[in-house]
Design a protein around this motif. Structure first.
Motif, PDB file in Angstrom:
ATOM      1  N   UNK A 163       0.803  -1.139   0.106  1.00 58.07           N
ATOM      2  CA  UNK A 163      -0.108   0.026   0.047  1.00 58.07           C
ATOM      3  C   UNK A 163       0.998   1.182  -0.124  1.00 58.07           C
ATOM      4  N   UNK A 164       1.845   1.356   0.910  1.00 62.73           N
ATOM      5  CA  UNK A 164       2.832   2.425   0.866  1.00 62.73           C
ATOM      6  C   UNK A 164       3.403   2.682  -0.615  1.00 62.73           C
ATOM      7  N   UNK A 165       4.081   1.501  -0.997  1.00 65.15           N
ATOM      8  CA  UNK A 165       4.546   1.659  -2.423  1.00 65.15           C
ATOM      9  C   UNK A 165       3.776   2.148  -3.444  1.00 65.15           C
TER      10      UNK A 165
ATOM     11  N   UNK B 195       3.990   5.574  -5.660  1.00 70.11           N
ATOM     12  CA  UNK B 195       3.694   5.361  -7.052  1.00 70.11           C
ATOM     13  C   UNK B 195       2.675   6.836  -7.514  1.00 70.11           C
ATOM     14  N   UNK B 196       1.490   6.560  -6.892  1.00 68.46           N
ATOM     15  CA  UNK B 196       0.711   7.755  -7.233  1.00 68.46           C
ATOM     16  C   UNK B 196       1.074   9.232  -7.082  1.00 68.46           C
ATOM     17  N   UNK B 197       1.974   9.214  -6.013  1.00 71.42           N
ATOM     18  CA  UNK B 197       2.467  10.575  -5.759  1.00 71.42           C
ATOM     19  C   UNK B 197       3.268  11.083  -6.687  1.00 71.42           C
ATOM     20  N   UNK B 198       4.094  10.066  -7.381  1.00 67.91           N
ATOM     21  CA  UNK B 198       5.297  10.279  -8.248  1.00 67.91           C
ATOM     22  C   UNK B 198       4.556  10.523  -9.704  1.00 67.91           C
TER      23      UNK B 198
ATOM     24  N   UNK C 238     -10.878  14.863  -9.447  1.00 65.15           N
ATOM     25  CA  UNK C 238     -10.105  14.455 -10.444  1.00 65.15           C
ATOM     26  C   UNK C 238      -8.605  13.864  -9.858  1.00 65.15           C
ATOM     27  N   UNK C 239      -8.149  12.871 -10.556  1.00 63.69           N
ATOM     28  CA  UNK C 239      -6.824  12.730 -10.123  1.00 63.69           C
ATOM     29  C   UNK C 239      -5.894  12.082 -11.310  1.00 63.69           C
ATOM     30  N   UNK C 240      -4.585  12.296 -11.302  1.00 72.09           N
ATOM     31  CA  UNK C 240      -3.819  11.692 -12.326  1.00 72.09           C
ATOM     32  C   UNK C 240      -3.544  10.163 -12.091  1.00 72.09           C
ATOM     33  N   UNK C 241      -3.622   9.594 -10.905  1.00 72.33           N
ATOM     34  CA  UNK C 241      -3.287   8.098 -10.751  1.00 72.33           C
ATOM     35  C   UNK C 241      -4.088   7.693  -9.328  1.00 72.33           C
ATOM     36  N   UNK C 242      -4.967   6.523  -9.353  1.00 76.39           N
ATOM     37  CA  UNK C 242      -5.274   6.130  -8.041  1.00 76.39           C
ATOM     38  C   UNK C 242      -5.267   4.605  -8.555  1.00 76.39           C
TER      39      UNK C 242
END
Length: 163
Positions: free
Chosen positions: A68-70, A74-77, A89-93
């Motif tokens: 989950x942390x990884x 990845x989402x943050x990146x 809206x979000x770039x990645x979930x």
């Protein structure tokens, strides 16, 4: 504890690029990752661009919390801003929907199976990967859940392939 993780992926900001990039990162970190077809789905709970949604299954050498942390990293990146409202809206979930047969409620937002499984945008891509998979704590298969769910207006399979 390592295990098999079933993931839900979504994006509605530069969605194609972000999903392809996320799939590449997942394949690099977890060789053998498999991906469902990609679906276009209207935003739910807010007015925004359509989402592209898919599912993945990975064999993880990480325990559920480390995975989950990884995934959050990845989402943050990919530019995920967690200060925004939950329905935005979000770039990645990327969410862990199942991790082996684990049933978990917390800490924090981590719930297994994910409650969003009730939505077609999570359920249909998982169904495409493993219709006979039984939902931990429930016992029904993804095929049974999909038959009862009946789809979602405006949801359509795209031609985008993640791998």
């Amino acid at each position: 504890m390592s295990g098999t993780a079933w993931l839900s992926l979504g994006s509605n900001l530069d969605a194609e690029r972000n999903l392809v990039s996320a799939a590449s990162a997942l394949r690099e970190r977890f060789p053998g990752a498999c991906f469902s077809p990609v679906y276009r789905t209207p935003a739910i709970g807010f007015a925004g661009p359509d989402f592209l949604n898919a599912a993945a299954v990975i064999d993880s050498d990480l325990d559920v919390h480390a995975l989950d942390a990884w995934l959050h990293a990845l989402e943050d990146a990919h530019g995920r801003d967690r200060s925004q409202p939950r329905f935005s809206s979000r770039p990645l979930d990327i969410d862990i929907v199942f991790f082996d047969d684990l049933v978990l409620d917390g800490p924090g937002h981590l719930q297994l199976p994910r409650p969003e499984l009730k939505h077609a945008f999570v359920l249909r891509p998982l169904f495409d990967l493993a219709p006979g998979l039984r939902v931990p704590g429930d016992g029904r298969t993804l095929a049974e859940l999909w038959a009862a769910q009946g789809g979602e207006p405006g949801m359509a399979r795209t031609g985008l392939a993640l791998g």
